[in-house]
Motif scaffolding. Structure first.
Motif, PDB file in Angstrom:
ATOM      1  N   PRO A 147     -11.841  -0.777   4.991  1.00  0.00           N
ATOM      2  CA  PRO A 147     -11.449  -1.060   5.694  1.00  0.00           C
ATOM      3  C   PRO A 147     -10.798  -2.666   5.451  1.00  0.00           C
ATOM      4  N   VAL A 148      -9.220  -2.881   5.504  1.00  0.00           N
ATOM      5  CA  VAL A 148      -8.927  -3.598   5.945  1.00  0.00           C
ATOM      6  C   VAL A 148      -8.710  -4.725   7.299  1.00  0.00           C
ATOM      7  N   THR A 149      -9.070  -3.859   8.528  1.00  0.00           N
ATOM      8  CA  THR A 149      -9.758  -5.250   9.849  1.00  0.00           C
ATOM      9  C   THR A 149     -10.826  -4.071  10.278  1.00  0.00           C
ATOM     10  N   LEU A 150     -11.778  -4.347  11.055  1.00  0.00           N
ATOM     11  CA  LEU A 150     -12.747  -4.056  11.469  1.00  0.00           C
ATOM     12  C   LEU A 150     -12.299  -5.148  13.248  1.00  0.00           C
TER      13      LEU A 150
ATOM     14  N   PRO B 114       0.414  -1.366   0.232  1.00  0.00           N
ATOM     15  CA  PRO B 114      -0.092   0.135  -0.100  1.00  0.00           C
ATOM     16  C   PRO B 114       0.995   1.470   0.095  1.00  0.00           C
ATOM     17  N   LYS B 115       0.690   2.335  -1.027  1.00  0.00           N
ATOM     18  CA  LYS B 115       1.006   3.349  -0.396  1.00  0.00           C
ATOM     19  C   LYS B 115       1.368   4.247   0.365  1.00  0.00           C
ATOM     20  N   TYR B 116       0.142   4.173   1.741  1.00  0.00           N
ATOM     21  CA  TYR B 116      -0.128   4.813   2.370  1.00  0.00           C
ATOM     22  C   TYR B 116      -0.878   3.586   3.174  1.00  0.00           C
ATOM     23  N   GLU B 117      -1.440   4.135   4.553  1.00  0.00           N
ATOM     24  CA  GLU B 117      -1.670   3.207   5.908  1.00  0.00           C
ATOM     25  C   GLU B 117      -1.934   3.866   7.332  1.00  0.00           C
ATOM     26  N   SER B 118      -2.681   3.003   7.777  1.00  0.00           N
ATOM     27  CA  SER B 118      -3.260   3.599   9.154  1.00  0.00           C
ATOM     28  C   SER B 118      -4.042   3.034  10.012  1.00  0.00           C
TER      29      SER B 118
ATOM     30  N   ASP C 184      -4.083   1.892   1.298  1.00  0.00           N
ATOM     31  CA  ASP C 184      -4.484   2.685  -0.175  1.00  0.00           C
ATOM     32  C   ASP C 184      -3.796   3.811  -0.264  1.00  0.00           C
ATOM     33  N   VAL C 185      -3.850   4.447  -1.643  1.00  0.00           N
ATOM     34  CA  VAL C 185      -3.020   5.845  -1.397  1.00  0.00           C
ATOM     35  C   VAL C 185      -3.495   6.744   0.038  1.00  0.00           C
ATOM     36  N   GLU C 186      -2.779   7.532  -0.513  1.00  0.00           N
ATOM     37  CA  GLU C 186      -2.740   8.726   1.121  1.00  0.00           C
ATOM     38  C   GLU C 186      -3.568   9.240   1.030  1.00  0.00           C
TER      39      GLU C 186
ATOM     40  N   THR D 192      -0.313   5.733  12.338  1.00  0.00           N
ATOM     41  CA  THR D 192       0.082   5.999  10.836  1.00  0.00           C
ATOM     42  C   THR D 192       1.644   4.817  10.963  1.00  0.00           C
ATOM     43  N   ALA D 193       1.300   4.391   9.643  1.00  0.00           N
ATOM     44  CA  ALA D 193       2.053   3.528   9.179  1.00  0.00           C
ATOM     45  C   ALA D 193       3.193   2.998  10.060  1.00  0.00           C
ATOM     46  N   GLN D 194       4.762   3.015  10.533  1.00  0.00           N
ATOM     47  CA  GLN D 194       5.319   1.988  11.956  1.00  0.00           C
ATOM     48  C   GLN D 194       4.719   1.899  12.633  1.00  0.00           C
TER      49      GLN D 194
END
Length: 439
Positions: A240-243, A208-212, A268-270, A294-296
């Motif tokens: 969402p990828v998780t719920l 993914p370009k971005y994740e949170s 997804d993209v940011e 976000t991210a890390q």
């Protein structure tokens, strides 16, 4: 001591340094009198052919993360370990497909694929130690199953070594295969009872370009409010990828808040992720609390999340741990989490539970005295059955698996499963009594 005859016969197939006597029976069972470490598919086939012809029983393992999952026999004759059978067979970057040997660890593959901006879209427990063969054999998946799917959605091809030593291929190495029966699905989730998975081919997806990760806590713990929120989100165009609903005890450990919390993962993209964050916050009730990672930081959360999955016995002689996999209609997850949380008081147990409000799969980890564990499993199974769901015991010491049926009642289609096993493995060589109904 293993018999000199058994060692000598195996020594014809493998060098002596890859034949190891198992000195002590493991508390999780699924051991062997001798452990063998093949490095090629030909060696795997030869071991199985030998076992089939000489009436030997064989257990199969990768790195051992599923050792406490099923099994009513403490020790087989041979423990076939795939820990030395590792490596990438083929990676077609342009086609986004990957073929690997079954003993290859999931984390190592993800680190390799990251160089190409790709990943395997699976979400197994114990991602650091779990192997591809074990993940597929157990059809293992976690909270990101909502966005990723399971092994049945990702695996496009398998190579299988049958109990008689024959090697077959199901599926292929390209995403679009010829029409016909999808034989992959027969072996995925069969717990290694039909054959030894030697190679796995999966389709990949871009990183993914971005994740949170949005952590939405409900201090008042009203399950009807959680249901309404989840329903609105699932009925929207958000993806969402998780719920994942976390119990208060698990939330306190991961989030620092002792209340029900929903972990909402976005990838997804940011611009898309930011838009979804704002939409979700617009659904947020006034008395709830939210935090965005976000991210890390999001990745660190998931790394910590998976570290709580039991894969080995507890050190304490007075404490037992188990892990339950529960499947219900997705919104009934709220009932499962609520009732599992009550077990801490009614059964004097430490309880950490979570469940997917989008896919209905829950995991409940219990730690306590064995008598309380047995009673809690029975009570949970009864309440889940009333919801029309099922309860599978994913981790339990061998001694207690003699008291508690890992799989519960036989399903109505059991005769089909048993018929396939009888056809493929008539001598019951592979992982005997490891799967549903004692298969």
């Amino acid at each position: 001591m293993i018999t000199a005859e058994l060692f000598a016969e195996l020594n014809v197939i493998l060098p002596s340094d890859r034949i190891i006597e198992e000195k002590n029976n493991h508390p999780l069972g699924n051991s062997g009198l001798v452990k063998v470490l093949p490095q090629t598919e030909e060696e795997i086939a030869a071991i199985l052919q030998f076992a089939n012809e000489h009436g030997k029983k064989v257990f199969v393992e990768g790195s051992g993360t599923k050792r406490g999952f099923g099994g009513l026999i403490e020790s087989a004759d041979i423990l076939l370990s795939l820990s030395n059978y590792t490596g990438i067979v083929e990676h077609v970057v342009g086609d986004m497909t990957l073929t690997v040997k079954a003993g290859t660890k999931f984390k190592e593959l993800q680190e390799y694929l990251a160089q190409y901006n790709q990943k395997i879209s699976l979400d197994p427990y114990c991602p650091t130690s779990a192997t591809m063969g074990g993940i597929v054999a157990a059809n293992d998946s976690g909270p990101k199953r909502l966005g990723y799917g399971s092994s049945r959605d990702v695996v496009i091809g398998l190579r299988i070594v049958y109990p008689d030593g024959k090697v077959i291929r199901s599926g292929g190495r390209v995403v679009k295969n010829v029409a016909g029966y999808d034989m992959n699905k027969v072996f995925i989730g069969s717990m290694g009872t039909l054959g030894v998975i030697s190679e796995v081919t999966v389709k990949l997806r871009p990183l993914p370009k971005y994740e949170s990760l949005i952590l939405l806590s409900f201090p008042e713990g009203k399950m009807d409010e959680i249901r309404r929120f989840a329903t609105k989100l699932l009925d929207s165009t958000m993806e969402p990828v998780t719920l994942e609903l976390l119990s208060p005890t698990l939330s306190e450990k991961l989030v620092g808040r002792s209340c029900n919390t929903i972990a909402i993962g976005l990838e997804d993209v940011e611009t898309s992720v930011r838009y979804q964050e704002k939409f979700i916050q617009s659904l947020q009730l006034a008395h709830t609390e939210s935090k965005v990672l976000t991210a890390q930081n999001a990745q660190a959360f998931w790394n910590q999340f998976y570290s709580f999955t039991p894969i080995s016995p507890t050190d304490s002689s007075t404490s037992t741990q188990t892990s339950l996999k529960i499947g219900v209609i997705n919104m009934d997850v709220t009932t499962v989490i609520k009732e599992s949380h009550l077990l801490s008081d009614t059964h004097n147990l430490k309880v950490e539970a979570h469940g997917g409000l989008g896919h209905g799969l829950c995991q409940v980890n219990l730690i306590g005295a064995k008598e309380d564990i047995v009673s809690a499993i029975q009570q949970t199974r009864e309440s889940v059955t009333k919801l029309g769901g099922y309860t599978v015991v994913k981790h339990l010491p061998f001694a207690l698996r003699q008291e508690i049926d890992t799989w519960g009642q036989k399903p109505s289609h059991f005769f089909l499963l048993d018929g396939i096993k009888s056809k493929v493995d008539p001598n019951r060589v592979l992982n005997p009594k490891r799967f549903v109904g004692g298969i």
